[in-house]
Design an enzyme around this catalytic site. Structure first.
Site, short mmCIF file in Angstrom:
data_model
loop_
_atom_site.label_atom_id
_atom_site.label_comp_id
_atom_site.label_asym_id
_atom_site.label_seq_id
_atom_site.Cartn_x
_atom_site.Cartn_y
_atom_site.Cartn_z
N HIS A 1 5.84 5.58 -0.22
CA HIS A 1 6.22 4.17 -0.27
C HIS A 1 7.75 4.03 -0.23
O HIS A 1 8.31 3.31 0.62
CB HIS A 1 5.65 3.55 -1.55
CG HIS A 1 5.93 2.10 -1.73
ND1 HIS A 1 5.02 1.13 -1.39
CD2 HIS A 1 7.03 1.45 -2.20
CE1 HIS A 1 5.56 -0.07 -1.66
NE2 HIS A 1 6.77 0.11 -2.15
N GLU A 2 8.42 4.73 -1.12
CA GLU A 2 9.89 4.63 -1.17
C GLU A 2 10.52 5.21 0.10
O GLU A 2 11.59 4.77 0.53
CB GLU A 2 10.45 5.32 -2.42
CG GLU A 2 9.92 4.79 -3.75
CD GLU A 2 10.06 3.28 -3.92
OE1 GLU A 2 10.99 2.69 -3.33
OE2 GLU A 2 9.21 2.67 -4.62
N HIS B 1 10.84 2.48 2.59
CA HIS B 1 12.04 1.69 2.31
C HIS B 1 13.29 2.43 2.78
O HIS B 1 14.19 1.86 3.39
CB HIS B 1 12.16 1.44 0.80
CG HIS B 1 11.24 0.39 0.25
ND1 HIS B 1 11.20 -0.88 0.72
CD2 HIS B 1 10.33 0.44 -0.77
CE1 HIS B 1 10.31 -1.60 0.03
NE2 HIS B 1 9.76 -0.82 -0.88
N GLU C 1 9.30 -4.53 2.35
CA GLU C 1 8.00 -4.09 1.82
C GLU C 1 7.04 -3.75 2.97
O GLU C 1 6.19 -2.87 2.83
CB GLU C 1 7.41 -5.20 0.93
CG GLU C 1 6.32 -4.75 0.00
CD GLU C 1 6.78 -3.84 -1.13
OE1 GLU C 1 8.00 -3.65 -1.32
OE2 GLU C 1 5.89 -3.28 -1.82
#
Lengths: 510, 510
Positions: free
Chosen positions: B257-258, B261, B296
């Site tokens: 997830h990160e 980003h 996101e």
């Protein structure tokens, strides 16, 4: 907060932030981040300078210093701010710009020259650096020698005139002592170069640092290429070490050294946080210690006076042995203590023992003083260096990388900072002698590993004051005398006389 | 650089420095450093605001925007600067001060209330927070609902009027799908809670992140209590994860997830570094992504669309099994893929699966919109919360810590940010569908672990632009349509239909 305090707090915040950026760059930052980081540092640095030279800041400091109800400490803060403003105003903007540019360029050039082992690559940059530092000295002003102006940036109050006799006295002591030691057999020390896993080195080092009193609720230990201590107020004081698998004493004593620096910063009175008295305003650096030399006196005191003492290892060697049972199986406390106090002339300053270290420093100070004074040309520097290494240490310098190119200082523009290492050694012994005199049962407590009484005496006499007093004032208040090498000479003669079984004549030691 | 660029670079540097201070505080700083750090952050933040609101900055932006020779990108930068200045000028200084104070106080109060499991402790601070955010909305201005003004801080261009129909459509899809899933047997997933050493989790997670294309020459992975990504220009983009020994998928998918980003930030064009187009000027935050929702969309795309796909684990499960041979001895790719895609209603948002996550979000958005609109009183909030959890998820909320007190957002003043999570989900599927359509053999390559073509398409269409375009413009340019939930609904129905063997009727999915 009054206007002066409010503005001082803002400037100190910026300097602390610069320290955070610096710490991160040296311990955590990925390689790709360096150029963006340099810009961020330049922006913060310029803002700090802008805030410092804002006429409103000077006016606010004058209000405080002109107010009869201002207390002594606050008045000193105002005086120091005014002195820094006045010094920085004397430096032409063009010189500041040229120096900043040259510093960043020269460090690259120096690194390449060192790698290529070729002084001639570095000579033009160094020539320019000497020239700009001469201009800086003229801008700052001095009474005796231009070198005084530069030295004063690192060690306020010390001049060539006071330094030379001190150094002559040290040399007259160190050189014969070294010769006497060299006639004795050397202790074994090969076990220091066995394989010591970095993780275990870090655990042991940190434990020993905490035992001295380093507060890890307000600090942490990391790894970096060159060990350092840095603070972002007394509440966050970090240290680093370099862990080399085949050199146990490097990280061990490196950590104790940085711990001394760190306990100084952690011991500053809370009231001085975010004030001028934890800011080196001329150097635009957040620091709580009175001077480079005073700071160094504390790293040396804890590393050498305590950390290399027999009593220390009688207490802690079993702990070290438990951490490295195989590596130290055939070593006892006495052998370890002797090994970490071996005196042996070497080419590299940062690897030198306590005795020859000063000789490395005095060589550098002598040469940089001559460079600034115009008595020595940069092109003649390697020859002068090598001759001095030969006469002082009896060694032939094989190449420039092991000689005149070894240190980063000159490329970083830090001409005038070398004396503070030896001044630190001298001060360490003075402070320690005073503590022994003034604190009942101090030595007996140290034999039991009780470091708090010593740390508290140092805190009362030195740490808590931050930059409130000059180094000279601190010495007078704590020891009753100005800079005095006698306790240091007594310590070295006594220690090495015993370790090497020398029958020293009294005139060598006084 | 012209005056506007020079001033923008300085502001961006300050925002990047704020990010460094923030990263350090959350990953490295010793506990004792927090209050000094807060002051340093406040000082830098105030300086950034001062530089932004300096009339000379506005004038410099006007020069650029009024110059016919200014190129489009530079003109957008100037427009954004002018808009931010105008927005910030509309907020009374007193409100800014009160909000800053309340935010720091309310987070403490919230943490204590959550620990004590007592909403009534938090209610007064939340009441005040709602009141100040209502004032903020009035100051910023809006056309429809006051909530629009707040939402616009996080997701420019989205309003209650566009959000409500979108959410209704999602709810009409999600709730029946969830009910259908709940009638099916659940896959086994107990093996995710076996003992997985943190070190090995970190190694595997970082390897997978690098495989996606996360450049660790310009980044690093650390541990923190709450995972996050943060950038100090594209050259230094860091991520964190929380490693829980008994929960493998937490750190694994948290890192992916990160990574999404981070690749967004690393993919910004170098020319946009130190400009307005990598600065959220209204929020005083250095960020390269177009909006919270757009950001996101990238974390969700890489975590869920790629990281939770069957193809991904067919390729990478052997690697995971090699890292944890004992823990995963009785697990195969299929079982692992099913386990990490289990749908199960739960009380806690951050532990929710992809399907129920949106329901958690819609609940919060509905309630905060009513709070700001004055239709719901803070005292009635827990009851409304619990009723909605019951009706949407069929669960009874046992206490406030597992209900209305679970998230930090409201105490941090972030009213209006929750919608961006679900908007991100919707955008992720739109972008992914467009990439599938536009890049030949994209899917075939993904089966072989070739992530570069996808990353390059995303870079071309999204990442490189930084904040040059609005989220809506990015969507139009890349997909030909504005925000459209259809690809997202198709994805969820398709995926869960297959995993749970559902025979879905067409009207549920369109």
């Amino acid at each position: 907060m009054n206007e002066f305090q409010r503005r001082s707090a803002e400037i100190n915040d910026l300097l602390c932030v610069l320290n955070v950026l610096n710490w991160d760059a040296r311990t955590q930052m990925p390689a790709g981040g360096s150029s963006a980081r340099a810009q961020q540092q330049a922006t913060i640095s310029a803002l700090a300078q802008e805030k410092l030279l804002d006429p409103a800041y000077e006016a606010a400091a004058q209000v405080v210093s002109g107010d009869d109800s201002t207390d002594d400490v606050e008045n000193r803060a105002a005086q120091q701010a005014l002195a820094a403003v006045s010094a920085l105003r004397r430096i032409p903007a063009e010189l500041t710009r040229e120096l900043a540019l040259l510093k960043s360029e020269a460090q690259d050039v120096w690194a390449r020259a060192k790698a290529a082992n070729d002084f001639s690559m570095f000579a033009p940059a160094l020539t320019r650096m000497v020239e700009l530092n001469r201009q800086l000295a003229e801008a700052l002003g001095y009474e005796g020698h231009p070198y005084d102006a530069l030295l004063n940036l690192y060690e306020p109050g010390v001049t060539v005139a006071t330094l030379l006799p001190l150094f002559e006295r040290l040399r007259a002591h160190h050189v014969p002592l070294l010769k006497a030691i060299q006639q004795q057999p050397q202790p074994r020390s090969e076990f220091l170069n066995r394989s010591y896993p970095a993780d275990a080195q870090k655990r042991v080092s940190l434990t020993l640092a905490q035992k001295f009193g380093y507060d890890t609720q307000r600090g942490r230990l990391d790894e970096s290429a060159h060990p350092f201590e840095i603070s972002f107020t007394r509440q966050d004081v970090r240290i680093t070490t370099r862990f080399q698998e085949n050199f146990l004493s490097g990280a061990l004593f490196g950590t104790l050294h940085e711990t001394g620096h760190a306990m100084y910063e952690q011991g500053v009175r809370p009231e001085l946080s975010r004030t001028v008295l934890t800011s080196d305003l001329t150097g635009l650096y957040a620091v709580g210690g009175a001077s480079y030399g005073t700071h160094e006196s504390q790293s040396r005191l804890w590393e050498n006076r305590i950390g290399r003492s027999k009593a220390y290892w009688e207490l802690h060697f079993p702990q070290l042995q438990a951490a490295f049972p195989e590596q130290l199986a055939d070593v006892d406390t006495d052998a370890f203590h002797r090994a970490v106090n071996t005196v042996r002339p070497s080419l590299i300053r940062v690897e030198a023992d306590e005795l020859t270290y000063d000789l490395h420093i005095m060589l550098r100070v002598e040469l940089e003083r001559q460079l600034i004074g115009g008595e020595l040309a940069v092109k003649d520097l390697p020859e002068a260096w090598n001759a001095r290494i030969k006469s002082d240490l009896g060694l032939d310098v094989p190449d420039d990388a092991h000689g005149v190119l070894q240190d980063i200082h000159w490329s970083a523009g830090m001409i005038g900072s070398f004396p503070t290492y030896t001044i630190g050694n001298v001060m360490a012994s003075q402070f320690y002698a005073a503590a022994l005199e003034q604190v009942p049962d101090l030595e007996a407590g140290l034999l039991r590993g009780e470091y708090t009484p010593l740390r508290e005496w140092l805190t009362d006499n030195i740490y808590q004051h931050g930059r409130t007093f000059t180094p000279h004032e601190l010495l007078i208040r704590a020891t009753g005398r100005g800079l005095d090498p006698q306790p240091y000479l007594d310590y070295l003669s006594g220690k090495y006389g015993e370790l090497y079984g020398l029958n020293l004549q009294k005139e060598q030691t006084t």
